[in-house]
Design an enzyme around this catalytic site. Sequence first.
Site, mmCIF file in Angstrom:
data_model
loop_
_atom_site.group_PDB
_atom_site.id
_atom_site.type_symbol
_atom_site.label_atom_id
_atom_site.label_comp_id
_atom_site.label_asym_id
_atom_site.label_seq_id
_atom_site.Cartn_x
_atom_site.Cartn_y
_atom_site.Cartn_z
ATOM 1 N N PHE A 193 0.850 -1.185 0.000
ATOM 2 C CA PHE A 193 0.000 0.000 0.000
ATOM 3 C C PHE A 193 0.884 1.234 0.000
ATOM 4 O O PHE A 193 2.084 1.152 0.288
ATOM 5 C CB PHE A 193 -0.902 -0.009 1.248
ATOM 6 N N ASP B 230 -21.782 14.105 12.817
ATOM 7 C CA ASP B 230 -22.722 14.277 13.935
ATOM 8 C C ASP B 230 -22.003 14.267 15.286
ATOM 9 O O ASP B 230 -22.290 15.079 16.158
ATOM 10 C CB ASP B 230 -23.775 13.159 13.921
ATOM 11 N N GLN C 249 -7.976 14.491 3.850
ATOM 12 C CA GLN C 249 -7.285 13.732 2.807
ATOM 13 C C GLN C 249 -8.105 13.647 1.528
ATOM 14 O O GLN C 249 -9.292 13.329 1.570
ATOM 15 C CB GLN C 249 -7.029 12.309 3.306
ATOM 16 N N HIS D 81 -8.330 11.402 -1.653
ATOM 17 C CA HIS D 81 -7.894 10.089 -2.140
ATOM 18 C C HIS D 81 -7.578 10.210 -3.626
ATOM 19 O O HIS D 81 -8.332 10.825 -4.368
ATOM 20 C CB HIS D 81 -9.001 9.065 -1.899
ATOM 21 N N LEU E 196 -15.241 5.507 -4.561
ATOM 22 C CA LEU E 196 -13.828 5.206 -4.456
ATOM 23 C C LEU E 196 -13.391 3.990 -5.265
ATOM 24 O O LEU E 196 -14.125 3.026 -5.398
ATOM 25 C CB LEU E 196 -13.519 4.925 -2.985
ATOM 26 N N GLU F 203 -6.936 1.956 -3.234
ATOM 27 C CA GLU F 203 -5.477 2.022 -3.382
ATOM 28 C C GLU F 203 -4.899 0.629 -3.650
ATOM 29 O O GLU F 203 -3.813 0.491 -4.218
ATOM 30 C CB GLU F 203 -4.895 2.588 -2.079
ATOM 31 N N ARG G 98 -0.747 9.238 -0.074
ATOM 32 C CA ARG G 98 -1.917 9.729 -0.807
ATOM 33 C C ARG G 98 -1.844 11.219 -1.112
ATOM 34 O O ARG G 98 -2.278 11.655 -2.184
ATOM 35 C CB ARG G 98 -3.181 9.421 -0.015
ATOM 36 N N HIS H 153 -11.862 12.521 1.045
ATOM 37 C CA HIS H 153 -11.989 11.142 1.492
ATOM 38 C C HIS H 153 -11.962 10.960 3.000
ATOM 39 O O HIS H 153 -12.759 10.216 3.566
ATOM 40 C CB HIS H 153 -10.863 10.331 0.849
ATOM 41 N N ARG I 230 -2.975 10.518 6.382
ATOM 42 C CA ARG I 230 -3.112 9.129 6.798
ATOM 43 C C ARG I 230 -2.592 8.190 5.707
ATOM 44 O O ARG I 230 -2.803 8.428 4.530
ATOM 45 C CB ARG I 230 -4.587 8.815 7.065
#
Lengths: 353, 557
Positions: free
Chosen positions: B113, B207, B226, B228, B237, B240, B271, B335, B371
């Site tokens: 990844f 919320d 972020q 993506h 999406l 990745e 990312r 994202h 992230r």
Amino acid sequence: MPAADDPGVPPVTAALAIRRYDPELGDEARWQRYEIEMPAGSTVLEALMYVQEHVDGSLAFRRSCRHAICGSCGMRINGCARLACNTQLTAVVAEAERRAARRSAAATSGDDDAALAGAAVRIEPLGNMPVIRDLVTDMTVFWEKLRSVQPWLQSLDDRADADGERLMTPHQYAVIAQGLLCVECGACYSDCIAVEAAPEFVGPTSLVKAYRYAYDVRDDQAHRRLHDLAGEHGMWECTHCYVCTQRCPKHLRVRELIGRLSELAQVEGLCSDAAVKRSQAFVAGIEQSGRVDERTLAEKAGAVRGGVSAALPAPVSEMLRGGAREPISDVDLVRRVAGRLRGPGSTGAEGAP
Amino acid sequence: MIAHEVLIIGAGLAGMRAAIAAHDAGADVALVSKVHPVRSHTCCAQGGINAALGDDDSWEAHLFDTVKGSDYLGDQDAIEVMCKAAPGDIRALEHMGCPFSRFENGRIAQRPFGGAGFPRTAYAADISGFVLLHTMYEQVLRRGIRLYQEWYVTRLVLDDGVARGVVAIDLLTGKLHAMAAKAVVIATGPASRIYQSSSNSVDCTGDGMGMAYRAGLPLMDMEFVQFHPTGLRNGVLITEGCRGEGGILLNSDGERFMKRYAPTKGELASRDVVSRAEATEIAEGRGIDGFIMLDLRPIGPERIRTNLLQVRELSMDIAGVDPCEAPIPIRPTPHYFMGGVRAGVDGRSPVAEGAYFAGEVSCISVHGANRLGGNSLLDAVVFGRRSGEAAAAHAAAHEQLPLPESAVRDQEAEIAELAGRDGDGERQATIREELQKLMFAKVGIWREKGALAEAVDEVRALKERYARVRLGHAGAVFNTELPQVLETGNLLDLAECVAMGALDREESRGSHARTDFPERDDEVWMKHSLFTRGDDGPVCDTAPVTITRYEPEVRTY
């Protein structure tokens, strides 16, 4: 109309006929028509969201992910249970136009209700469950049935504190993967004829879940699982109509997975009386008419108890009204093949021409 | 009044993991969710979950990759907790029955990844979040944990700085309920619906962040959102995992342009780097109708059909392209919220006793400014479990106290006022849509002072319009309009924090890229930003970053 991604492509115009019901108004369900224009490529869900947000705030439906993985937006569109989010508006408008053309060719006036006139796309709540409001159904029984198959891994050898994971080959994963992608949207359950005829039938969704656990090599309770599902309201009440497979928005081969569950039950010696009768009825029906006769299957399997009743829900009684089905033209050939299959060895390989 | 020892708000991966942990620790637990648990946004996670399971891998390497990925803004003590726990937590999921894809030797398979120095991402084809979510739900069923589904929580009730419970609407009946608890775990996910074309479920409306913020709890690092790299035209999406499996990115010249931006990692840079590279290519005229091409053909059709089945269907349904035959048009899409409600490594709020936060709603600061893929499911699992355990321990040591009676009365009065407003005002949808457009345009991948200042003003103008918004349906039974109106109120508050944080932070770090301040500025900005509700919008402050092992370095891939 909402803004288009690509203004160069002409928009879709559609008439939506939506089944409305509000218990607070105390009235019966009714059809309401909305004429809308949406950008090309819009889904039915996008159309419904547009209506709710900009036209009529009282319209209720469930939605969340918009891409067929959360299972929220199951509903009947043009009579078939689907996910609104992966159903293209143009496709169901075309369906509605074909239906309207057939009606006008047959010179029938169609429906009395003006909301349904012409090529209206019909949107209704899922079947086989009560309606809370508009397109929102009460899925309590559906979830209870899912829970009834104990959908969690059970193993006497549960080494939860073990250092390593339990092993499983890629092939063993692939076997259960065939049933993993069920999003529990209720589309198969909504249109299941066996559930309609016998509301206690556990239903296709729960059987897919049972398949996923019965075939999981890490689970050692397959026999008990199958035993529970070989009884009343279990797997043998499936009528093999394949509607579940047709409806599944995730393209799961639902009936095939139920069949795999039945195979395992037979291997485990859990073939009930009902199952034997069902299999016999299946063969007898083929030999008699060359067709699969859902009517006798449902009766023999015990799904329809107390004989054929006029009070049965519409699709089932419609099917039964057809009476005995006409044999196919070359039924003799089917009978000869069946005879060979029944012959010595009774396997197709030996007896086949 | 409804009372449980531990109330969990939100039934996605973090919430259900917390519920299971708290139940197993002996607490009386209930889950409250505005949707049925399996409808939660976790199901959208495709690619997988990171853990140093491999013999050649280590939690230290996972820690380093995560720290570097965070552009050194992540708190290293918290990241260490997460990376150390990862292998054990993933094996626990496996023992609960979660199906993972496997290597030939039968062990849990792992794929490469972005931003990771090792193939560390465990997965189940491209439905990893989906199978984790269903496994958690099934474990909740197994334990008979009480579930209040389709209940919308409107406020977190604090009394003298101590969490007492929540107020919720049962959507089925429209009735308001006071729900008392000794400890409340909030796991309601992100607020990415402040953006147009978000990859997130329609329900990701912040919320929990909103109710915490209104209750006076600080939010942290909200400016870090972020994008993506591979979203379809409508934001849905494409994992990745596609690039992890060998998919490549091409511009209009057919060039693998990532080589120029990240010579070593290429498509598997982190990312923020890949999204900015794509945006640059598109801006400089090397896109195709505003898109970049994701080519999966190097992976081969067989592996696409087994490991990327959902991706193939989404691509065919939404883009009209079969990735076995042609590249998929993709572009960066909003994202993930690295920011959220400030919390410690047990999910505990530093300011409100008995309040816990886990998953994307929280900012325990394991993701910092960016992230890494595969770390969000891990964050949800590890800190979900830890917050559930901590909440149960807190509950065991404290008395149950009733909710202040005013809590429900106040909420009733607010809703009555809303329902009684003039009939010809505007509805929430127009305001939400305008908000989403302006945030996308002015607080997006590239940021600049002028546009950010405009964004802050425009969000405030929308808040004024929102104060007069009209309810489009007043019925009690399954009124979907009412929660939408309340959600939009949350989105406006949170967007204001995002825009203000982005305006204040005069540097570029991780996902936050200022064209007018293109460099990272560790002298001034190696710190977290905090947002506490004031009379005229958020009051901004900062907090130090915890650095234990790795001093900030220049970040290249």
